[in-house]
Enzyme design. Structure first.
Site, short mmCIF file in Angstrom:
data_model
loop_
_atom_site.label_atom_id
_atom_site.label_comp_id
_atom_site.label_asym_id
_atom_site.label_seq_id
_atom_site.Cartn_x
_atom_site.Cartn_y
_atom_site.Cartn_z
N GLY A 173 0.97 -1.22 -0.15
CA GLY A 173 0.11 -0.07 0.04
C GLY A 173 0.92 1.10 0.13
O GLY A 173 2.02 1.25 0.32
N HIS A 174 0.15 2.36 -0.41
CA HIS A 174 0.89 3.57 -0.41
C HIS A 174 0.25 4.64 0.76
O HIS A 174 -1.06 4.51 0.71
CB HIS A 174 0.73 4.46 -1.75
CG HIS A 174 1.27 3.54 -2.76
ND1 HIS A 174 2.57 3.54 -3.06
CD2 HIS A 174 0.62 2.84 -3.72
CE1 HIS A 174 2.67 2.83 -4.14
NE2 HIS A 174 1.54 2.41 -4.47
N ASN A 176 0.72 8.49 2.73
CA ASN A 176 1.18 10.04 2.50
C ASN A 176 2.54 9.98 2.38
O ASN A 176 3.23 10.76 1.89
CB ASN A 176 0.47 11.00 3.47
CG ASN A 176 -1.08 10.89 3.02
OD1 ASN A 176 -1.37 11.53 2.08
ND2 ASN A 176 -1.72 10.64 4.25
N GLY A 178 5.03 7.45 2.61
CA GLY A 178 5.71 6.31 1.62
C GLY A 178 4.98 5.27 1.09
O GLY A 178 3.87 5.21 1.07
N ASP A 283 -1.05 8.79 15.31
CA ASP A 283 -1.75 8.67 14.27
C ASP A 283 -2.58 7.30 14.28
O ASP A 283 -2.53 6.32 13.59
CB ASP A 283 -0.59 8.28 13.03
CG ASP A 283 -1.27 8.41 11.81
OD1 ASP A 283 -2.24 8.93 11.53
OD2 ASP A 283 -0.17 8.30 10.82
P1 ATP Z 1 -0.65 7.12 6.02
O1 ATP Z 1 0.71 7.48 5.42
O2 ATP Z 1 -1.38 8.39 6.27
O3 ATP Z 1 -0.10 6.81 7.64
P2 ATP Z 1 -1.39 4.84 5.48
O4 ATP Z 1 -1.07 4.20 7.06
O5 ATP Z 1 -2.49 4.09 4.71
O6 ATP Z 1 -1.54 6.31 5.62
P3 ATP Z 1 1.07 3.57 5.16
O7 ATP Z 1 1.54 3.55 6.75
O8 ATP Z 1 2.33 3.92 4.16
O9 ATP Z 1 -0.02 4.25 4.88
O10 ATP Z 1 0.74 1.98 4.72
C1 ATP Z 1 0.09 1.53 3.56
C2 ATP Z 1 -0.43 0.14 3.83
O11 ATP Z 1 0.45 -0.70 3.79
C3 ATP Z 1 -1.37 0.08 4.95
O12 ATP Z 1 -2.70 0.57 4.77
C4 ATP Z 1 -1.57 -1.35 5.26
O13 ATP Z 1 -2.60 -1.91 4.52
C5 ATP Z 1 -0.02 -1.90 4.65
N1 ATP Z 1 0.79 -2.12 5.70
C6 ATP Z 1 1.46 -1.40 6.49
N2 ATP Z 1 2.18 -2.10 7.33
C7 ATP Z 1 1.87 -3.30 7.24
C8 ATP Z 1 2.36 -4.52 7.56
N3 ATP Z 1 3.51 -4.64 8.66
N4 ATP Z 1 2.03 -5.73 7.27
C9 ATP Z 1 1.04 -5.73 6.47
N5 ATP Z 1 0.42 -4.49 5.63
C10 ATP Z 1 1.00 -3.50 6.18
#
Ligand code: ATP
Ligand code: MG
Length: 429
Positions: A173-174, A176, A178, A283
């Site tokens: 996933g992306h 904000n 990274g 967050d």
């Molecule tokens: P923000 O950047 O605003 O925090 P976010 O939480 O959606 O938004 P990321 O933290 O970059 O963005 O995470 C992107 C996605 O990656 C998440 O929505 C999640 O579905 C997936 N993800 C993150 N960490 C893990 C992990 N440890 N195991 C499995 N999936 C993950």
């Protein structure tokens, strides 16, 4: 071929010993030593000399169980290292674990201009040039290094996690800040989630972020995502954490209350744990709550590094629907603000951000949800931060108490079913 005798560890004599020679900033070389007579200190230096022909290596280090570095400069110290290593091997054997190689960290003699008075090799690389030699930190105050020597060295010096050892697979996933990748860590065989964030910042700030992240090594809770390490390569930081096969809660549609209750218990426990370490999450939102098919629920992306949060904020200034009114208005942030986000995470954010600041808090419809749940959410989302439940009150709330039964099967079955449904909707790959 080199032969090794182990004194009191005769039982190990017939085993092959793998010595992993860590190369600053660029992985490691494994050296297989067969059992037999004496392995001398000089033999090890010889091999290090072949691996690192440019450096004059006069000693090397290994790590004890606390992550403290111990220097080896003589045959006597070699014996002590091997004794220690074989005791860990025995433990691994007894526990049925994979036998880890013996990791050693060559210590090069540096020219005076590059001398690093703290003996620290910082695992960062500067700027756009492919600068591969260790970057030296003289500007860190020595007292702050002493205070946290084990963890700091773990992060900075030994390059436990580095780009060379990681094979990126799918994009998870992306956000904000990274992109998160599913990745394979070759030496350990582990599947990781690696968050890669582009940050155009100075080397000093990189070092500050790395030292701030050290607290993650101390986080030891089944409600907090496991942290494996972080490293900078050029202008990006990679943060390696435990992979959660159920992903984050934001992708699940409607979560039944008896499942949500168990998830809420884990989230409250995770937050309470972070607060006990004086860490505010900052967050809390469904995408930062991860689940797995084992029924575990873990928090991720909490703000341990002020500098990292600030550096990301420079490229992304934002509010989100889960932020407390006082935060949206730029007032002081505290535990209470995390509590608001906890509340709103468990209800669909129905209102616009401005309504949250100016109008009454949204409430859940009582006819659809149980009374304790509606009460819990309403309390977490009191407009006045101080009126929201304190950490100890959260754990004692009837909604949390009701579901605090440690029943991971409920969550596990729900995650498995949801993943199954998602797969069947997507059809064959
Ligand atoms: P923000 O950047 O605003 O925090 P976010 O939480 O959606 O938004 P990321 O933290 O970059 O963005 O995470 C992107 C996605 O990656 C998440 O929505 C999640 O579905 C997936 N993800 C993150 N960490 C893990 C992990 N440890 N195991 C499995 N999936 C993950
Ligand atoms: Mg996130």
């Amino acid at each position: 071929m080199l032969w090794l005798a182990l004194g009191p560890f005769r039982a190990m004599e017939n085993q092959v010993l793998v010595i992993r020679i860590k190369i600053p900033n660029s992985g490691a070389v494994d050296w297989t030593v067969h059992s037999g007579p004496q392995l001398l200190f000089r033999d090890v230096l010889d091999v290090i000399g072949q691996v690192l022909p440019e450096a004059t290596t006069t000693a090397f280090e290994y790590e004890d169980e606390d992550g403290d570095r111990i220097t080896v400069r003589s045959d006597e110290e070699m014996k002590a290292m091997l004794s220690y290593y074989y005791s860990t091997v025995m433990e691994q054997q007894v526990n049925g674990q994979l036998i880890e190689p013996l990791q050693i960290f060559p210590r090069a003699c540096k020219p005076p201009g590059e001398r690093n008075i703290h003996g620290l090799k910082v695992n960062t690389r500067a700027g756009p040039s492919q600068h591969t030699s260790p970057v030296v930190s003289d500007s860190l105050p020595s007292n702050s290094l002493k205070k946290s020597s084990a963890e700091l060295r773990k992060i900075l010096a030994n390059g436990q996690m580095n780009e060379q050892d990681i094979r990126y697979r799918d994009t998870l996933g992306h956000g904000n800040g990274g992109t998160v990748y599913k990745a394979h860590h070759v030496p350990s065989g582990k599947i990781l989630a690696v968050k890669v964030i582009l940050l155009d910042i100075t080397l000093e700030l990189q070092k500050q972020i790395m030292s701030e992240l050290e607290i993650l090594y101390k986080c030891d809770s089944s409600y907090i995502i496991g942290f494996y390490g972080a490293f900078f390569v050029e202008n990006r930081i990679s943060i390696c954490t435990e992979f959660m096969d159920g992903g984050s809660l934001d992708v699940y549609r409607k979560i039944p209350e008896h499942v949500l209750g168990r998830i809420a218990v884990a989230v409250v426990k995770g937050l309470t744990y972070l607060w006990s370490l004086k860490i505010l999450h900052r967050d809390v939102k469904p995408s930062n709550m991860l689940v797995n098919t084992g029924g575990q629920v873990k928090l991720c992306d909490f703000g341990v590094s002020t500098q990292l949060v600030n550096s990301i904020a420079k490229t992304y200034v934002g509010t989100n629907a889960y932020m407390a009114p006082e935060r949206i208005s730029g007032e002081q942030y505290g535990i209470h603000s995390d509590v608001w986000s906890l509340g709103i995470s468990f209800m669909e954010p129905l209102q616009l951000l401005q309504c949250i600041v100016d109008e009454d808090s949204p409430v859940l419809p009582l006819e659809e949800f149980s009374e304790p749940f509606v009460h819990f959410i309403t309390q977490c989302m009191r407009k006045q931060p101080k009126e929201r439940p304190a950490p100890e009150e959260l754990m004692g709330h009837p909604f949390i108490v009701q579901f605090n039964d440690g029943n991971a099967t409920v969550v596990s079955m729900w995650v498995c079913r949801a993943l199954e449904e998602r797969r069947s909707q997507q059809g064959p790959p």
